[in-house]
Design a protein around this motif. Sequence first.
Motif, short mmCIF file in Angstrom:
data_model
loop_
_atom_site.label_atom_id
_atom_site.label_comp_id
_atom_site.label_asym_id
_atom_site.label_seq_id
_atom_site.Cartn_x
_atom_site.Cartn_y
_atom_site.Cartn_z
N UNK A 196 39.68 40.03 34.35
CA UNK A 196 40.24 38.95 35.17
C UNK A 196 40.03 39.18 36.66
N UNK A 197 40.28 40.39 37.13
CA UNK A 197 40.18 40.65 38.56
C UNK A 197 38.77 40.37 39.08
N UNK A 252 34.60 26.50 32.38
CA UNK A 252 35.44 27.55 31.78
C UNK A 252 34.84 28.93 32.02
N UNK A 253 35.70 29.88 32.33
CA UNK A 253 35.31 31.27 32.49
C UNK A 253 36.26 32.12 31.66
N UNK A 254 35.84 32.56 30.45
CA UNK A 254 36.72 33.40 29.63
C UNK A 254 37.02 34.72 30.34
N UNK A 255 38.29 35.11 30.34
CA UNK A 255 38.70 36.36 30.99
C UNK A 255 39.57 37.16 30.03
N UNK A 256 39.63 38.45 30.26
CA UNK A 256 40.54 39.31 29.52
C UNK A 256 41.60 39.84 30.49
N UNK A 257 42.82 39.97 30.00
CA UNK A 257 43.94 40.48 30.80
C UNK A 257 44.27 41.92 30.42
N UNK A 258 43.31 42.62 29.84
CA UNK A 258 43.53 44.02 29.53
C UNK A 258 43.60 44.30 28.05
N UNK A 259 43.93 45.55 27.69
CA UNK A 259 43.84 45.99 26.30
C UNK A 259 45.01 45.58 25.42
N UNK A 260 46.07 45.03 26.01
CA UNK A 260 47.26 44.70 25.22
C UNK A 260 47.36 43.19 24.98
N UNK A 261 47.89 42.81 23.83
CA UNK A 261 48.16 41.41 23.55
C UNK A 261 49.45 41.01 24.27
N UNK A 262 49.37 39.97 25.07
CA UNK A 262 50.52 39.52 25.86
C UNK A 262 51.09 38.23 25.28
#
Length: 248
Positions: A182-183, A217-227
């Motif tokens: 994401x960053x 659209x730009x798919x992003x990840x917010x890290x290794x944990x499911x939020x």
Amino acid sequence: MPATPAWPPRSAPRLFVPDTLSQEAPVSIAEAQAHYLLRVMRVGVGDTVILCDDQTGEWAAQVTDTGKKALVLTPQHRLREREAVPDFWLCAALLKKDRFDLLLEKGTELGAARIVPVLARRCVADRLNPDRARAHIVEAAEQCARTALPDLTPVTKLDSLLRDWPANRRLFFADEAGGEPARASFAGEPGPAALLTGPEGGWDDAERALIRAHPQARPITLGPRILRGETAAIAATALWMGVAGDWS
């Protein structure tokens, strides 16, 4: 010698009002807001109340008349102009009532310009009380001293949201299936932005494919944990504000 107290006092109540405010133009306060000022805050003639109108900014007003169920406030001078708001929309799938209340509150505190409730296939909730939601937004803005309110749109189906999406606005898609960090994505594409977060049950395959196929659209990840849905929305909004918004 004791210090001169600040004016207006930090403890002065804060209210958003529908009237357009101007100096020495009296504002009548009734119903729930009057009850709050008169019965909860115990204000009286001569006391100070901070008023905002989401248009002209923040004003120090003096109580000039009180009754049993209403009172009159007269703006004395403007304290601040209406704040500049980053061009950021929070598009969040509907959640259970208490969780979406939290999302509305924190999205307001963090500085979202617009909040768009989105209806997805796996949403547990399928409707939103707009008056109740608006009240949560206003209360959050009053508590954190915002002078601008986010625009709250009606509930929008995902396909309608994507069909009518503006061509100049990036749609950062928080996808539990993965994407660019994401960053890095936020930093790499400045300008008008929006964040799309999902429901408790996550996106189904057809929805994910529809979103990913959208040109903005730009798919992003917010890290290794499911939020959780509200956590993802709050965390990603804070990160965008720090990277591309007005926190820097």
